[in-house]
Design a protein around this motif. Structure first.
Motif, PDB file in Angstrom:
ATOM      1  N   TYR A   1      32.393  59.325  33.797  1.00  0.00           N
ATOM      2  CA  TYR A   1      33.233  59.147  32.611  1.00  0.00           C
ATOM      3  C   TYR A   1      33.462  57.658  32.360  1.00  0.00           C
ATOM      4  O   TYR A   1      33.636  56.876  33.279  1.00  0.00           O
ATOM      5  CB  TYR A   1      34.583  59.835  32.807  1.00  0.00           C
ATOM      6  N   GLY A   2      33.512  57.303  31.107  1.00  0.00           N
ATOM      7  CA  GLY A   2      33.839  55.928  30.734  1.00  0.00           C
ATOM      8  C   GLY A   2      32.654  55.182  30.168  1.00  0.00           C
ATOM      9  O   GLY A   2      31.501  55.452  30.502  1.00  0.00           O
ATOM     10  N   LYS A   3      32.957  54.240  29.299  1.00  0.00           N
ATOM     11  CA  LYS A   3      31.919  53.460  28.639  1.00  0.00           C
ATOM     12  C   LYS A   3      31.433  52.333  29.551  1.00  0.00           C
ATOM     13  O   LYS A   3      32.148  51.827  30.400  1.00  0.00           O
ATOM     14  CB  LYS A   3      32.459  52.863  27.339  1.00  0.00           C
ATOM     15  N   THR A   4      30.193  51.957  29.357  1.00  0.00           N
ATOM     16  CA  THR A   4      29.641  50.795  30.063  1.00  0.00           C
ATOM     17  C   THR A   4      29.122  49.819  29.025  1.00  0.00           C
ATOM     18  O   THR A   4      28.487  50.220  28.045  1.00  0.00           O
ATOM     19  CB  THR A   4      28.491  51.199  30.999  1.00  0.00           C
ATOM     20  N   SER A   5      29.406  48.562  29.229  1.00  0.00           N
ATOM     21  CA  SER A   5      28.921  47.525  28.317  1.00  0.00           C
ATOM     22  C   SER A   5      28.918  46.193  29.048  1.00  0.00           C
ATOM     23  O   SER A   5      29.661  45.997  30.013  1.00  0.00           O
ATOM     24  CB  SER A   5      29.799  47.441  27.065  1.00  0.00           C
ATOM     25  N   GLN A   6      28.072  45.296  28.601  1.00  0.00           N
ATOM     26  CA  GLN A   6      27.980  43.967  29.187  1.00  0.00           C
ATOM     27  C   GLN A   6      28.885  43.019  28.408  1.00  0.00           C
ATOM     28  O   GLN A   6      28.797  42.939  27.185  1.00  0.00           O
ATOM     29  CB  GLN A   6      26.535  43.457  29.141  1.00  0.00           C
ATOM     30  N   PRO A   7      29.792  42.309  29.096  1.00  0.00           N
ATOM     31  CA  PRO A   7      30.674  41.382  28.377  1.00  0.00           C
ATOM     32  C   PRO A   7      29.880  40.299  27.653  1.00  0.00           C
ATOM     33  O   PRO A   7      28.802  39.890  28.093  1.00  0.00           O
ATOM     34  CB  PRO A   7      31.531  40.780  29.497  1.00  0.00           C
ATOM     35  N   LYS A   8      30.419  39.854  26.541  1.00  0.00           N
ATOM     36  CA  LYS A   8      29.810  38.752  25.798  1.00  0.00           C
ATOM     37  C   LYS A   8      30.388  37.433  26.286  1.00  0.00           C
ATOM     38  O   LYS A   8      31.430  37.374  26.915  1.00  0.00           O
ATOM     39  CB  LYS A   8      30.060  38.933  24.309  1.00  0.00           C
ATOM     40  N   GLY A   9      29.688  36.365  26.000  1.00  0.00           N
ATOM     41  CA  GLY A   9      30.148  35.058  26.426  1.00  0.00           C
ATOM     42  C   GLY A   9      29.455  34.592  27.684  1.00  0.00           C
ATOM     43  O   GLY A   9      28.519  35.224  28.191  1.00  0.00           O
ATOM     44  N   ALA A  10      29.939  33.482  28.216  1.00  0.00           N
ATOM     45  CA  ALA A  10      29.315  32.860  29.386  1.00  0.00           C
ATOM     46  C   ALA A  10      30.053  33.250  30.663  1.00  0.00           C
ATOM     47  O   ALA A  10      31.277  33.370  30.665  1.00  0.00           O
ATOM     48  CB  ALA A  10      29.333  31.347  29.239  1.00  0.00           C
ATOM     49  N   PRO A  11      29.332  33.484  31.784  1.00  0.00           N
ATOM     50  CA  PRO A  11      30.003  33.755  33.064  1.00  0.00           C
ATOM     51  C   PRO A  11      30.731  32.509  33.560  1.00  0.00           C
ATOM     52  O   PRO A  11      30.186  31.400  33.507  1.00  0.00           O
ATOM     53  CB  PRO A  11      28.856  34.142  33.993  1.00  0.00           C
ATOM     54  N   VAL A  12      31.955  32.697  34.025  1.00  0.00           N
ATOM     55  CA  VAL A  12      32.765  31.547  34.453  1.00  0.00           C
ATOM     56  C   VAL A  12      33.237  31.656  35.892  1.00  0.00           C
ATOM     57  O   VAL A  12      33.682  30.665  36.475  1.00  0.00           O
ATOM     58  CB  VAL A  12      33.982  31.356  33.525  1.00  0.00           C
ATOM     59  N   ALA A  13      33.159  32.824  36.517  1.00  0.00           N
ATOM     60  CA  ALA A  13      33.633  32.955  37.902  1.00  0.00           C
ATOM     61  C   ALA A  13      33.055  34.210  38.541  1.00  0.00           C
ATOM     62  O   ALA A  13      32.816  35.213  37.862  1.00  0.00           O
ATOM     63  CB  ALA A  13      35.162  33.008  37.950  1.00  0.00           C
ATOM     64  N   GLU A  14      32.810  34.121  39.847  1.00  0.00           N
ATOM     65  CA  GLU A  14      32.376  35.266  40.648  1.00  0.00           C
ATOM     66  C   GLU A  14      33.521  35.640  41.584  1.00  0.00           C
ATOM     67  O   GLU A  14      34.155  34.769  42.193  1.00  0.00           O
ATOM     68  CB  GLU A  14      31.138  34.907  41.472  1.00  0.00           C
ATOM     69  N   LEU A  15      33.787  36.934  41.679  1.00  0.00           N
ATOM     70  CA  LEU A  15      34.885  37.413  42.508  1.00  0.00           C
ATOM     71  C   LEU A  15      34.441  38.598  43.344  1.00  0.00           C
ATOM     72  O   LEU A  15      33.724  39.476  42.861  1.00  0.00           O
ATOM     73  CB  LEU A  15      36.061  37.874  41.629  1.00  0.00           C
ATOM     74  N   ARG A  16      34.875  38.615  44.589  1.00  0.00           N
ATOM     75  CA  ARG A  16      34.706  39.796  45.431  1.00  0.00           C
ATOM     76  C   ARG A  16      36.089  40.379  45.679  1.00  0.00           C
ATOM     77  O   ARG A  16      37.011  39.676  46.121  1.00  0.00           O
ATOM     78  CB  ARG A  16      34.022  39.451  46.748  1.00  0.00           C
ATOM     79  N   VAL A  17      36.233  41.667  45.388  1.00  0.00           N
ATOM     80  CA  VAL A  17      37.526  42.341  45.490  1.00  0.00           C
ATOM     81  C   VAL A  17      37.421  43.466  46.508  1.00  0.00           C
ATOM     82  O   VAL A  17      36.453  44.239  46.498  1.00  0.00           O
ATOM     83  CB  VAL A  17      37.959  42.908  44.120  1.00  0.00           C
ATOM     84  N   LEU A  18      38.400  43.554  47.378  1.00  0.00           N
ATOM     85  CA  LEU A  18      38.452  44.608  48.396  1.00  0.00           C
ATOM     86  C   LEU A  18      39.768  45.354  48.247  1.00  0.00           C
ATOM     87  O   LEU A  18      40.829  44.737  48.125  1.00  0.00           O
ATOM     88  CB  LEU A  18      38.330  44.011  49.789  1.00  0.00           C
ATOM     89  N   THR A  19      39.706  46.680  48.258  1.00  0.00           N
ATOM     90  CA  THR A  19      40.923  47.489  48.271  1.00  0.00           C
ATOM     91  C   THR A  19      40.844  48.495  49.404  1.00  0.00           C
ATOM     92  O   THR A  19      39.795  49.091  49.658  1.00  0.00           O
ATOM     93  CB  THR A  19      41.146  48.207  46.924  1.00  0.00           C
ATOM     94  N   SER A  20      41.983  48.667  50.095  1.00  0.00           N
ATOM     95  CA  SER A  20      41.987  49.523  51.282  1.00  0.00           C
ATOM     96  C   SER A  20      43.356  50.147  51.488  1.00  0.00           C
ATOM     97  O   SER A  20      44.379  49.459  51.452  1.00  0.00           O
ATOM     98  CB  SER A  20      41.607  48.705  52.519  1.00  0.00           C
ATOM     99  N   ASN A  21      43.371  51.459  51.702  1.00  0.00           N
ATOM    100  CA  ASN A  21      44.567  52.169  52.134  1.00  0.00           C
ATOM    101  C   ASN A  21      44.467  52.313  53.651  1.00  0.00           C
ATOM    102  O   ASN A  21      43.568  52.983  54.159  1.00  0.00           O
ATOM    103  CB  ASN A  21      44.646  53.544  51.467  1.00  0.00           C
TER     104      ASN A  21
END
Length: 342
Positions: free
Chosen positions: A101-121
């Motif tokens: 479920y949910g739309k997928t699309s590529q953001p417009k504009g220039a890439p400005v930052a790379e991030l790695r995100v971790l979530t944990s219970n």
């Protein structure tokens, strides 16, 4: 001709009946299975979470293929024609809604930052040591920890520093937390400077913050609403609704919502958050159906209730689910790219 007629008479479009007691029992068994699954599928079609036990079963919607297939076999063996049609219709509906479920699309504009995100219970802090090892191995930029009670928060502070803004590359000097015992505590760790932001008041801690990532402000919100326990359904709905309102308010700015949502894409209350203008990072990487809970059976059996949701400013490049010991959740790690709006 009489034999052919007798054989045809054994097929019925009416209630599940048969000349033989065993056949009648089998048809009724198929009918009961189909009635239960159809109730859940009907709520999915109606875009509602219903009442217990529907919300609990919706989390495992893909696995309802199994009882439906069993019902199809019993309908075939007992020559119940209506049951065959009913089973096939339910299987078709399940196949339709299993699609991500949910739309997928590529953001417009220039890439400005790379991030790695971790979530944990970390399940009442029990998996804190394993989480520390995972953080050191994965080296995320942002960490969202749920059920991080007092001992968990103390261990994270000892391992990664706190508040001085001057750690080495292995430190997380910035943090925003809601302190609490048991499942009430939660914390956001960051390599990047954080400014306090109002979190979402809830039964369990849901802190918020604003991160400065290379000069770009990113709103952060940890998610940990109540699970859909039979006695807590109203609270579960209310807290997911609060997350939806937060998403709607922040849809036009770079924003991350991450944590244990206690909901999957098959819950209407969770889809409302996506419909507010967010995308599930695992959906963007093709991992929308990878189970994250319960860890003992995932994979292959489970539901994805741990998510990293991103505003339309982000692209997701990779997602992976880590198995830590001493917790009933798998840890989710996603690699994101932030784009500057044109």
């Amino acid at each position: 001709m009489r034999g052919a007629t007798a054989e045809a008479d054994e097929w019925t479009d009416d209630a599940p009946v048969s000349r033989h007691g065993g056949g009648r029992a089998g048809a009724w068994f198929a009918a009961l299975l189909l009635a239960g699954v159809s109730t859940v599928v009907g709520c999915r079609i109606a875009d509602t979470d219903g009442v217990t036990p529907v919300p609990q079963l919706l989390a495992f919607l893909p696995w309802l293929l199994a009882p439906t297939a069993v019902a199809l076999l019993f309908a075939a063996f007992t020559r119940w024609r209506l049951g065959l049609v009913w089973s096939l219709a339910v299987l078709a509906a399940l196949a339709w809604y299993i699609e991500p479920y949910g739309k997928t699309s590529q953001p417009k504009g220039a890439p400005v930052a790379e991030l790695r995100v971790l979530t944990s219970n970390v399940e009442f802090g029990q998996a804190t040591d394993e989480l520390i090892d995972a953080i050191r191995d994965q080296r995320p930029d942002l960490v969202f920890v749920q059920e991080c009670e007092y001992g968990c928060e103390e261990k994270l502070e000892q391992a990664f520093g706190k508040g001085n803004g001057k750690g080495d590359k292995g430190s997380y000097p910035y943090r925003q937390a809601v302190e609490g015992a048991g499942s009430d505590g939660s914390v956001i760790l960051s390599r990047h400077p954080l400014k306090p932001a109002a979190g979402i008041p809830a039964t369990m801690g849901m802190p918020g913050a604003t991160a400065d990532v290379n000069g770009h402000e990113i709103r952060l919100q940890l998610a940990h609403p109540m699970p859909p326990l039979p006695t807590e359904l109203s609270t579960w709905r209310e807290e997911l609704s609060d997350l939806r309102d937060y998403a709607a308010t922040n849809r036009t700015r770079p924003t991350l919502l991450a944590g244990d949502f206690n909901a999957s894409q098959d819950h209407a209350a969770f889809r409302r958050i996506l419909d507010a203008g967010f995308a599930d990072a695992a959906r963007l990487t093709g991992d929308a159906r990878t189970p994250s809970w319960p860890a003992r059976t995932a994979p292959p059996l489970g539901a994805q209730i741990d998510h990293v949701l991103v505003s339309r400013d982000f692209a997701a490049n990779r997602a992976r689910f880590l198995d830590l010991g001493n917790t009933d959740h798998r840890t989710l790690v996603v690699d994101l790219t932030l784009f500057k709006s044109p």
